[in-house]
Design an enzyme around this catalytic site. Sequence first.
Site: not given
Length: 324
Positions: A154, A235, A237, A266, A286
Amino acid sequence: MRPLRIAIPDDYQNCVRSLACFSKLAAHQVTVFNDTVHHLDALAERLQNFDALVLTRERTAISAALLERLPQLRVISQTGKVAEHIDIAACTQRGVAVMDGRGSGAATAELTWALVLASRRYLVDEVRRLQLGQWQGHLGQQLSGQRLGVWGYGRIGRQIAKYGRAFGMQVWIWSREASLVDARADGFEVAPSREAFFADSHVLSLHIRLNAQTRGLVTAADLARMRSDALFVNTSRAELVAEGALLAALEQGHPGFAAVDVYEAEPILTAQHPLVRHPRALCTPHIGYVERDNYELYFGTAFDNLNAFASGQAQNLVNPEVLR
């Protein structure tokens, strides 16, 4: 335009008010929360008097149970694309409009590549050694000539594939068939099988959207096939990987290294997290999308969406049927 009472929860860095785009909300009453709460009662008490929410990615979960306790809520403006953290059906049932937007993915792609480079050259360890008065401690590994596996083609996966090509890597792609057609058209090799993709990639990077079909997509068996000198990068999920599988795989030595920016829960506010403490894992909090230009784009779009809604011209609706 009817002024809205807007809540912006989970602004960890206390940075939203410093953005240039924040001025777009001048006509509204805005409250920004810099801490995070997860318990249903605490969230309901905090958000019960607001007309609108601006959500920073998936930091705040909007469940049906929470919506039942937010009688004033009329609209949710999401930064980036809506994911599983919002119960869209429940929003529609209760008449809550949900709007979203998207960015270029450049910030996340750049952070991904920084993690790859830092991992392969032991950058953090070498900086620490020098600060302690020590000299060289590791033999790094160049990327040129190695095999880069990119799962997902993507917005971000395409950029990572191009980075790999620019660094002289042998790039191949694994993804759903429609994306593989695009990858071939762009001149990239497609891995012959999922098994070969994991077994023969020196660096393997995930770029897949999390949903019910992709949760736990990467299994312990997949990771066990990886080389002992391979680097696994996530990076996207954390939930894309079966729970506990990455830590167990590192303990078993396949793959040999990991670089991650995402976690099941998180924020992580303890240094005792086993992955954070693992000697062969490079972990960041994150920050893939946490970059000023990216924030200006994400929040600017979210604020534009709210202004359009307040003017009776709702746009970028995820649930347009709510207006009917």
